[in-house]
Write a protein that holds these residues in place. Structure first.
Motif, PDB file in Angstrom:
ATOM      1  N   ALA A   1       0.828  -1.214   0.000  1.00 23.68           N
ATOM      2  CA  ALA A   1       0.000   0.000   0.000  1.00 23.68           C
ATOM      3  C   ALA A   1       0.863   1.266   0.000  1.00 23.68           C
ATOM      4  O   ALA A   1       0.634   2.182  -0.802  1.00 23.68           O
ATOM      5  N   SER A   2       1.876   1.307   0.881  1.00 22.73           N
ATOM      6  CA  SER A   2       2.677   2.530   0.957  1.00 22.73           C
ATOM      7  C   SER A   2       3.572   2.677  -0.269  1.00 22.73           C
ATOM      8  O   SER A   2       3.757   3.782  -0.784  1.00 22.73           O
ATOM      9  N   ALA A   3       4.128   1.557  -0.747  1.00 23.25           N
ATOM     10  CA  ALA A   3       5.005   1.650  -1.923  1.00 23.25           C
ATOM     11  C   ALA A   3       4.214   2.099  -3.149  1.00 23.25           C
ATOM     12  O   ALA A   3       4.642   2.990  -3.888  1.00 23.25           O
ATOM     13  N   ALA A   4       3.035   1.493  -3.357  1.00 20.35           N
ATOM     14  CA  ALA A   4       2.225   1.843  -4.535  1.00 20.35           C
ATOM     15  C   ALA A   4       1.757   3.294  -4.464  1.00 20.35           C
ATOM     16  O   ALA A   4       1.776   4.022  -5.459  1.00 20.35           O
ATOM     17  N   ALA A   5       1.348   3.720  -3.255  1.00 12.30           N
ATOM     18  CA  ALA A   5       0.883   5.105  -3.106  1.00 12.30           C
ATOM     19  C   ALA A   5       2.020   6.090  -3.360  1.00 12.30           C
ATOM     20  O   ALA A   5       1.832   7.152  -3.965  1.00 12.30           O
ATOM     21  N   PHE A   6       3.224   5.721  -2.922  1.00 12.85           N
ATOM     22  CA  PHE A   6       4.383   6.584  -3.185  1.00 12.85           C
ATOM     23  C   PHE A   6       4.612   6.719  -4.682  1.00 12.85           C
ATOM     24  O   PHE A   6       4.815   7.827  -5.193  1.00 12.85           O
ATOM     25  N   TRP A   7       4.559   5.594  -5.399  1.00 16.35           N
ATOM     26  CA  TRP A   7       4.768   5.648  -6.853  1.00 16.35           C
ATOM     27  C   TRP A   7       3.735   6.542  -7.526  1.00 16.35           C
ATOM     28  O   TRP A   7       4.063   7.339  -8.408  1.00 16.35           O
ATOM     29  N   VAL A   8       2.466   6.395  -7.106  1.00 18.31           N
ATOM     30  CA  VAL A   8       1.396   7.182  -7.733  1.00 18.31           C
ATOM     31  C   VAL A   8       1.624   8.677  -7.505  1.00 18.31           C
ATOM     32  O   VAL A   8       1.612   9.489  -8.437  1.00 18.31           O
ATOM     33  N   ARG A   9       1.889   9.040  -6.246  1.00 19.50           N
ATOM     34  CA  ARG A   9       2.113  10.467  -5.932  1.00 19.50           C
ATOM     35  C   ARG A   9       3.351  10.998  -6.667  1.00 19.50           C
ATOM     36  O   ARG A   9       3.370  12.140  -7.114  1.00 19.50           O
TER      37      ARG A   9
END
Ligand code: ZN
Ligand code: ZN
Length: 389
Positions: free
Chosen positions: A373-381
């Motif tokens: 969750a945190s890795a994917a959200a970081f990539w998106v942002r």
């Protein structure tokens, strides 16, 4: 919760399934054929504008264009795909079915997290410019990142900045950690072949004992860090292999030592290489033996660019709060071949928390699906932020 957040949650949940699939079917460096095909199929199914395979042997790159109007920049996002030759000791439903091969560094999680971001962004396309999704082979000792660059990665795909994520065991879930400048060390390898004179074990006066020569060399090498390297600098010299002899009544004619050197500063790297050769040759000569050193500079220092690191830190802080982002971590004494990409493009390498877990490269390690969750959200942002002109 907005529709946008729902979609990312959905992608993250699905990515957990992909992660466990990768974990159950690990492949060694440059053998990531099934993994690469799985990833390429997904990117095509997501409607990517371009998907290329076989870059750097088994690498996959997907290009996704944003739909925000106006000029945009091109940001590269990199994950690694390969596993390690380790026999898994976990008893989990997704245990490796490729006996003796294991995702013990979390590259299964890195690829799944980047795929989650790919899926979400392919739906929203809520960014300018383009996002280049780089899935590289052979991070574990095969320099797959370098192979992709030599195969034209940055000629075939326009990339203004490139970022890499790696999980960190025992860093809390949802936390991020990085630093400006060196973030992982240069990683060199050496082999020392010692030639003495074999003899009967009861007549040592007739031989040149390569066990004695080798042990003296191992001891003397430890003085490089303690006596030659400046106390404010960092270096590691580890002899990790010592092979000599076959039986208990023969003094062996030859011995083979192998090991690794880790440094951050190129001047220290030069110093350690020079001193290592001098010490080996000198000690061998003292005993009348011959020694040859093969010294290989493997992965360079992963050097985080200041501006890109500041962007990564700001984006992570926006995601999880300033208290959960370490912006000046102590560099890691491990090699990382994302270093080759940062020699070509500005960017940063960032660690994210895997929660309580066994260490990397151990048979009981397992990537934590909750960290997706945190890795994917970081990539998106990151894509939304860094592609904006
Ligand atoms: Zn590793
Ligand atoms: Zn790794």
């Amino acid at each position: 919760m907005s529709a946008v957040e729902f979609a990312l949650d959905d992608a993250v949940t699905e990515a957990g399934v992909w992660r466990r699939h990768f974990h159950a079917t690990p492949e060694l460096r440059y053998e990531e054929h099934a993994t690469a095909a799985f990833i390429a199929d997904k990117l095509r199914a997501f409607g990517f504008d371009r998907v290329e395979t076989g870059i750097g042997k088994t690498g996959v790159v997907g290009l996704l264009k944003g739909k925000r109007s106006g000029p945009g920049r091109n940001v590269g996002l990199r994950a690694d795909m390969d596993a390690l030759p380790i026999l898994e000791a976990n008893e989990v439903a997704h245990k490796s079915t490729n006996i003796g091969v294991m995702h013990a560094c979390g590259h299964d999680g890195h690829s799944a997290s980047l795929l989650a971001a790919a899926r979400y962004l392919s739906v929203s396309r809520d960014f300018a410019g383009s996002a280049v999704f780089i899935f590289q082979p052979a991070e574990e000792g095969g320099a797959g990142g370098k192979a992709m660059i030599e195969d034209g990665l940055f000629d075939r795909f326009e990339v203004d900045e490139v970022y890499g994520l790696h999980n960190m065991p025992n860093l809390a879930l949802g936390k991020f950690s990085t630093t400006v400048g060196p973030v992982t060390s240069a990683s060199d390898r050496f082999a020392i072949e010692i030639e003495g004179r074999g003899s009967h074990a009861s007549r040592p006066q007739e031989g040149i004992d390569t066990v004695i020569v080798g042990t003296q060399i191992v001891n003397a090498l430890q003085t490089i860090v303690s006596r030659n390297v400046h106390p404010h600098e960092s270096a590691v010299v580890s002899v990790t292999m010592f092979q000599a002899g076959q039986t208990d009544n023969v003094i062996p004619q030859t011995a083979l030592l192998r090991g690794t050197v880790r440094t951050f500063n190129p001047a220290v790297q030069d110093l350690v290489e020079r001193r290592l050769k001098e010490v080996v040759t000198g000690v061998a000569g003292l005993f009348g033996a011959q020694a040859t050193v093969t010294y290989l500079r493997d992965y360079p220092v992963t050097f985080n660019h200041a501006e890109s690191t500041a962007h990564a830190v700001r984006i992570a802080q926006g995601l999880v709060g300033a208290a959960s982002v370490e912006a000046a971590m102590k560099p890691v004494m491990g090699g990382e071949d994302f270093s080759f990409m940062l020699q070509k493009k500005p960017g940063a390498f960032v660690f994210f928390g895997n929660g309580p877990s066994s260490g990397l490269h151990t048979p009981t390690y397992d990537f934590n699906d909750q960290a997706i969750a945190s890795a994917a959200a970081f990539w998106v942002r990151l894509v939304q932020d860094r592609t904006a002109a």
